[in-house]
Design a protein around this motif. Structure first.
Motif, mmCIF file in Angstrom:
data_model
loop_
_atom_site.group_PDB
_atom_site.id
_atom_site.type_symbol
_atom_site.label_atom_id
_atom_site.label_comp_id
_atom_site.label_asym_id
_atom_site.label_seq_id
_atom_site.Cartn_x
_atom_site.Cartn_y
_atom_site.Cartn_z
ATOM 1 N N LEU A 91 20.337 -13.339 -34.793
ATOM 2 C CA LEU A 91 20.234 -14.779 -34.561
ATOM 3 C C LEU A 91 19.395 -15.025 -33.304
ATOM 4 O O LEU A 91 19.752 -14.541 -32.226
ATOM 5 C CB LEU A 91 21.616 -15.397 -34.382
ATOM 6 C CG LEU A 91 22.583 -15.305 -35.566
ATOM 7 C CD1 LEU A 91 23.989 -15.680 -35.117
ATOM 8 C CD2 LEU A 91 22.128 -16.205 -36.700
ATOM 9 N N ALA A 92 18.323 -15.770 -33.437
ATOM 10 C CA ALA A 92 17.481 -16.118 -32.292
ATOM 11 C C ALA A 92 17.795 -17.553 -31.882
ATOM 12 O O ALA A 92 17.635 -18.482 -32.681
ATOM 13 C CB ALA A 92 16.005 -15.976 -32.642
ATOM 14 N N VAL A 93 18.224 -17.724 -30.628
ATOM 15 C CA VAL A 93 18.601 -19.041 -30.109
ATOM 16 C C VAL A 93 17.706 -19.373 -28.924
ATOM 17 O O VAL A 93 17.619 -18.608 -27.965
ATOM 18 C CB VAL A 93 20.080 -19.073 -29.682
ATOM 19 C CG1 VAL A 93 20.439 -20.434 -29.104
ATOM 20 C CG2 VAL A 93 20.976 -18.737 -30.866
ATOM 21 N N GLY A 94 17.047 -20.531 -28.982
ATOM 22 C CA GLY A 94 16.080 -20.908 -27.964
ATOM 23 C C GLY A 94 16.683 -21.631 -26.777
ATOM 24 O O GLY A 94 17.891 -21.884 -26.728
ATOM 25 N N PRO A 95 15.827 -21.998 -25.810
ATOM 26 C CA PRO A 95 16.273 -22.734 -24.625
ATOM 27 C C PRO A 95 16.401 -24.222 -24.921
ATOM 28 O O PRO A 95 16.235 -24.652 -26.078
ATOM 29 C CB PRO A 95 15.141 -22.457 -23.630
ATOM 30 C CG PRO A 95 13.925 -22.383 -24.505
ATOM 31 C CD PRO A 95 14.383 -21.733 -25.782
#
Length: 245
Positions: free
Chosen positions: A191-195
Motif C-alpha cells: 500500500l502506497a500512502v502519500g503526504p
C-alpha cells in the motif's frame, strides 16, 4: 489480572536470565513499580511469548528469569507492506501506531516530491529508532506478538521499484476504482500512502510503471494520517484476519 507484556529486542530462551533494556526497565521501575517476584510476559517478535518473573530490581536495573515459550496467536494470512510518505511529528507516530494495531507486516517510511519533512541522515536514524519504539509499545498494548519490520527511510521511486507483492495499490481519493471492488485474492499487498499534498503526476506515472494500481477508499478525502488505518482495516477485512469467517 494478567501480567504486563513487554517487547525485548533480543533472542529469548526458557531458563535464561536477562537484564532488561532501559526502555522497559524504566517503565517497570518508575511507572508500574514492579518488584522482584512479580510476573510479566516478554515477547521478541518470534511469534511466541514468555511467561517470566523479575529476579532482581534495584532502581532501574531489572533482571528477569525467562519462562517457557507459548504461542497464543497466529499471524494474519495476509502480508501487508505499508509505504508511508513521512508526515509531521505526532501524525506519523499515530499512523505507525494504528498500522501496528492492525497487523501490518512491514513499514517503509518514504520521501516524495511533496513531502514537507526534511531529514538529515542522523535524523533518519533517530526517527527510525523512535518509530520502532512506537510499534513495540503498540504491540505491548494490543496483545500482539508480531511487531512490523520497520525499514530505513527511502525515496518513493526506489521503494516502488523494489517492493514485491501480489497486489500493489497506490491510494488516491480521485481514483476510478474502489479498493473494496478488487477481484484479486492476494496473499501479500503493498500500500502506497502519500503526504498531505498527495502524489505528483510524475510519481503516479512511476507507480503505474512499477505495477501499482490506483484505488480509492470511499467517497471522502481522508487525512494522510487516517489513510493507513482505513486501508489496512479494509484489506484485513477482505483478505486477512478481520473477516468474520
Amino acid at each position: 489480572m494478567r501480567p504486563r507484556r513487554f517487547f525485548v529486542d533480543t533472542p529469548l530462551q526458557a531458563g535464561q536470565e536477562i537484564t532488561l533494556e532501559s526502555r522497559v526497565s524504566n517503565h517497570i521501575s518508575s511507572v508500574l513499580r514492579l518488584r522482584a517476584g512479580d510476573e510479566l510476559t516478554l515477547f521478541n517478535g518470534d511469534g511466541g511469548e514468555y511467561s517470566s518473573v523479575i529476579t532482581r530490581s534495584i532502581k532501574r536495573d531489572i533482571e528477569v528469569l525467562v519462562g517457557a515459550r507459548q504461542v497464543t496467536k497466529t499471524k494474519s494470512p495476509l502480508g501487508t507492506h505499508l509505504g508511508l510518505v513521512v508526515i509531521k511529528g505526532s501524525l506519523m507516530d499515530y499512523s505507525i501506531q494504528k498500522a501496528t494495531e492492525l497487523g501490518v507486516t512491514e513499514i517503509t517510511p518514504l520521501l516524495s516530491e511533496r513531502c514537507t519533512v526534511r531529514l538529515s541522515e542522523q535524523r533518519k536514524a533517530n526517527r527510525l529508532h523512535h518509530w520502532k519504539q512506537i510499534s513495540w509499545s503498540s504491540c505491548e498494548q494490543c496483545d500482539w506478538n508480531y511487531p512490523p519490520i520497520l525499514h530505513p527511510t527511502t525515496d518513493l521511486s526506489e521503494w516502488m521499484d523494489a517492493v514485491i507483492a501480489d497486489l500493489k495499490i497506490v491510494l488516491l481519493p480521485q481514483a476510478d476504482g474502489a479498493l473494496s471492488a478488487t477481484d484479486a485474492r492476494p496473499r501479500t499487498v503493498a500500500l502506497a500512502v502519500g503526504p498531505e499534498g498527495g502524489f505528483t503526476r510524475s510519481e503516479m506515472s512511476q507507480a503505474s510503471q512499477a505495477g501499482f494500481v490506483a484505488k480509492r477508499l470511499g467517497p471522502r478525502t481522508l487525512r494522510a494520517d487516517t489513510v493507513p488505518a482505513a486501508a489496512l482495516t479494509l484489506v484485513q477485512y477482505l483478505w486477512g484476519d478481520l473477516a468474520a469467517h
